[in-house]
Design a protein around this motif. Structure first.
Motif, PDB file in Angstrom:
ATOM      1  N   THR A 199      -2.426  -2.761  -2.462  1.00 24.27           N
ATOM      2  CA  THR A 199      -1.287  -1.935  -2.057  1.00 24.27           C
ATOM      3  C   THR A 199      -0.082  -2.823  -1.764  1.00 24.27           C
ATOM      4  OG1 THR A 199      -2.736  -0.258  -1.098  1.00 24.27           O
ATOM      5  CG2 THR A 199      -0.444  -0.280  -0.347  1.00 24.27           C
ATOM      6  N   GLN A 200       1.036  -2.497  -2.358  1.00 23.41           N
ATOM      7  CA  GLN A 200       2.251  -3.292  -2.153  1.00 23.41           C
ATOM      8  C   GLN A 200       2.671  -3.229  -0.686  1.00 23.41           C
ATOM      9  OE1 GLN A 200       5.482  -2.139  -4.664  1.00 23.41           O
ATOM     10  NE2 GLN A 200       6.814  -3.833  -4.043  1.00 23.41           N
ATOM     11  N   GLY A 201       2.931  -4.387  -0.104  1.00 22.41           N
ATOM     12  CA  GLY A 201       3.340  -4.461   1.289  1.00 22.41           C
ATOM     13  C   GLY A 201       2.185  -4.729   2.236  1.00 22.41           C
ATOM     14  N   ASP A 219       7.300   4.396   3.795  1.00 20.13           N
ATOM     15  CA  ASP A 219       6.729   5.649   3.296  1.00 20.13           C
ATOM     16  C   ASP A 219       5.562   5.380   2.354  1.00 20.13           C
ATOM     17  OD1 ASP A 219       8.548   7.090   4.734  1.00 20.13           O
ATOM     18  OD2 ASP A 219       9.933   7.432   3.044  1.00 20.13           O
ATOM     19  N   THR A 220       5.711   4.369   1.518  1.00 19.64           N
ATOM     20  CA  THR A 220       4.625   4.029   0.583  1.00 19.64           C
ATOM     21  C   THR A 220       3.385   3.576   1.337  1.00 19.64           C
ATOM     22  OG1 THR A 220       6.234   3.376  -1.096  1.00 19.64           O
ATOM     23  CG2 THR A 220       3.973   2.551  -1.347  1.00 19.64           C
ATOM     24  N   ALA A 273       1.293   0.967  13.899  1.00 20.17           N
ATOM     25  CA  ALA A 273       1.877  -0.366  14.037  1.00 20.17           C
ATOM     26  C   ALA A 273       2.025  -1.036  12.679  1.00 20.17           C
ATOM     27  CB  ALA A 273       1.008  -1.222  14.950  1.00 20.17           C
ATOM     28  N   ILE A 274       1.084  -0.807  11.778  1.00 20.42           N
ATOM     29  CA  ILE A 274       1.190  -1.386  10.429  1.00 20.42           C
ATOM     30  C   ILE A 274       2.418  -0.821   9.720  1.00 20.42           C
ATOM     31  CG2 ILE A 274       0.070  -1.561   8.175  1.00 20.42           C
ATOM     32  CD1 ILE A 274      -2.598  -1.352   9.568  1.00 20.42           C
ATOM     33  N   ALA A 309       6.245  -2.794   8.630  1.00 22.62           N
ATOM     34  CA  ALA A 309       6.591  -2.944   7.208  1.00 22.62           C
ATOM     35  C   ALA A 309       8.107  -2.887   7.017  1.00 22.62           C
ATOM     36  CB  ALA A 309       5.917  -1.844   6.394  1.00 22.62           C
ATOM     37  N   PRO A 310       8.632  -3.466   5.943  1.00 30.10           N
ATOM     38  CA  PRO A 310      10.068  -3.346   5.637  1.00 30.10           C
ATOM     39  C   PRO A 310      10.447  -1.869   5.519  1.00 30.10           C
ATOM     40  CG  PRO A 310       9.040  -4.999   4.246  1.00 30.10           C
ATOM     41  CD  PRO A 310       7.928  -4.307   4.965  1.00 30.10           C
TER      42      PRO A 310
END
Length: 512
Positions: A420-422, A451-452, A440-441, A445-446
């Protein structure tokens, strides 16, 4: 008051020790946040109590016969109460897990003596009434646990799920000393120390190996070593029981296929019914955003249904051989778990209700009746040992189920998040998701990928839940069918009156 004082004292202690099995589940996300607990830590908070309770239950009954049942009940209550305070004051998860273990030891001393104390205090019609009230209170503990845990955690803090035991425990001790008479069983029987040590080692090592496997994988050297040593300890337990003059568990009982299957059925029913609850609680709170009270209310349909069905079954099925209700009940537990697979990433909490209600019907049918099958499969003079063995297997089923469900959930989530990206470390992400740190994850994230990542975690969480539900459902259906096929109604149902002797009589309730 004098007449019913023994019943009140015993029921207070029973309610307190049984509610502590389920009251913790709703508080797990808050514990994880305050104590920086990992997914494995949370599993041990649940399993340390249950394993300690299961490991020494048979030995505690033997000790009570020799030293006095009231003395052991009071001593166990004091240990349980003191350990509850330590749980509340625990500054870290290691201390909390250690205190939960001591709690379980105290609970075993209490649980092993409750029915023998009532059997000594009451005779005839009063005894039947007392046992019925005790069973209802035991069932109520399972129903009240999630709600009580939610209310205390949300409004006072998770520490209060343990602190509330202080006044109840002290009141139980005072009442027990005033209204319970001392009684003994076979005072010549020796404590089976080799059996106790090897059984405890086997149960603890296998559970530790399963929980560690969830975090480190099956190829981890420590996992493999611990599981092998656990198997050796189990073999040593079997050898010790063959040699013991007064074995903790007479292995000859397992020559009866009906006894063997009902022990297995009791363990697997606990596995199928309850081992998915920690994941459901974390999903409701960390992903759907519900508070502890709303989470407790969501879980209530299962316990409330079990409580109602248990009462109705006791009235309507008293002339029916318990094989049918037990087998059908366990199959329904499995079917309810399979209904829970309706959950997906877009589901709300109400999707759980059909499955939880079906599980509740199964628990209400099977758990109160299973004691009758266990007692009917052994000679009358082994009724106490059979009842204690059933309670032990049920608690082990819960403990091992928590560990196995954790392995299944964590590995599924990790597999879904891989790539998964990110999310650079899917193993660490799966650990965080399991302990309730999914928000928290996402927050870390950026902004452009939140949302992804939120959607990916939702899909992974739903997949993990689905896999756990399938495992629990399959286990339940197979266990129920085994009971229906192997246990035969060869004689009319005769459930011996619970007492005054063995301290390890089974509980006629649907308590965890």
């Amino acid at each position: 008051m004098r007449k019913w004082g023994p019943l009140i004292a015993v029921c207070l202690g029973t309610f307190m020790l049984l509610i502590d099995v389920t009251i913790v589940i709703v508080a797990m996300p808050d514990m994880a946040g305050d104590l920086d607990a990992s997914f494995a830590d949370l599993q041990w908070v649940l399993d340390a109590y249950t394993l300690a309770l299961a490991a020494v239950l048979l030995a505690a009954g033997n000790l009570a016969d020799r030293l006095g049942r009231r003395a052991v009940f009071v001593g166990g209550t004091l240990v349980f109460t003191a350990a509850s305070v330590l749980c509340a004051l625990a500054p870290d998860t290691a201390t909390l897990i250690a205190a939960r273990t001591v709690q379980g030891l105290g609970a075993a001393a209490m649980f092993a003596t409750t029915l023998a104390l009532l059997g000594h205090a009451y005779q005839g019609r009063d005894r039947g009434l007392a046992i019925g009230v005790w069973g209802a209170v035991s069932g109520a503990a399972a129903a009240v646990g999630p709600i009580a845990g939610g209310l205390l955690t949300q409004h006072l803090g998770w520490e209060w799920i343990f602190l509330v035991n202080l006044p109840i425990g002290l009141l139980t001790v005072v009442m027990a000393l005033r209204v319970l008479d001392e009684s003994h069983g076979d005072r010549a029987a020796r404590l089976d120390v080799p059996g106790l040590v090897t059984f405890t080692a086997a149960a603890g090592l296998v559970t530790y190996g399963l929980i560690r496997a969830g975090a480190e994988g099956w190829g981890d050297a420590t996992v493999l070593t611990v599981l092998v040593v656990g198997a050796v300890a189990l073999a040593a337990f079997v050898a010790a029981e063959h040699r013991a003059a007064h074995p903790m568990l007479e292995l000859g009982l397992f020559r009866s296929p009906a006894f063997s299957v009902i022990m297995l059925g009791g363990a697997l029913a606990q596995f199928a019914a309850f081992s998915c609850f920690p994941q459901i609680s974390v999903w409701l709170q960390s992903f759907l955003g519900y508070g502890p009270v709303a989470t407790g209310l969501t879980l209530l349909p299962m316990a409330a249904t079990a409580f109602v069905v248990s009462g109705l079954a006791g009235r309507l099925l008293h002339d029916v051989h318990p094989r049918g209700p037990v087998g059908v009940g366990i199959v329904l537990i499995g079917a309810g778990s399979l209904l829970l697979t309706l959950v997906d990433a877009d589901s709300g909490r109400w999707i759980l209700v059909p499955g939880l209600v079906t599980i509740g019907v199964g628990v209400g049918l099977a758990m109160p009746q299973i004691a009758g099958v266990a007692l009917g499969s052994v000679p009358p003079h082994r009724a106490g040992m059979a009842g204690g063995a059933l309670n032990t297997f049920r608690q082990l089923g819960f403990a091992l189920g928590i560990a196995i469900a954790g392995v299944v959930f964590r590995s599924t989530v990790e597999g879904r998040l891989d790539g998964t990206q990110g999310i650079a470390d899917p193993q660490a992400a799966a650990e965080a998701v399991g302990s309730g740190a999914a928000p928290a994850i996402v927050a870390a994230a950026p902004p452009g990928s939140r949302d992804t990542i939120h959607a990916a975690i939702g899909d992974a969480f739903a997949a993990g839940l689905d896999r756990v539900f399938v495992v629990c459902g399959t286990v339940g259906v197979i266990a129920g069918l085994l009971v229906l096929v192997v246990v035969r109604p060869t004689r009319p149902r005769t459930v011996p009156a619970p007492a005054p002797a063995p301290a390890q009589q089974p509980e006629p309730s649907d308590a965890v």
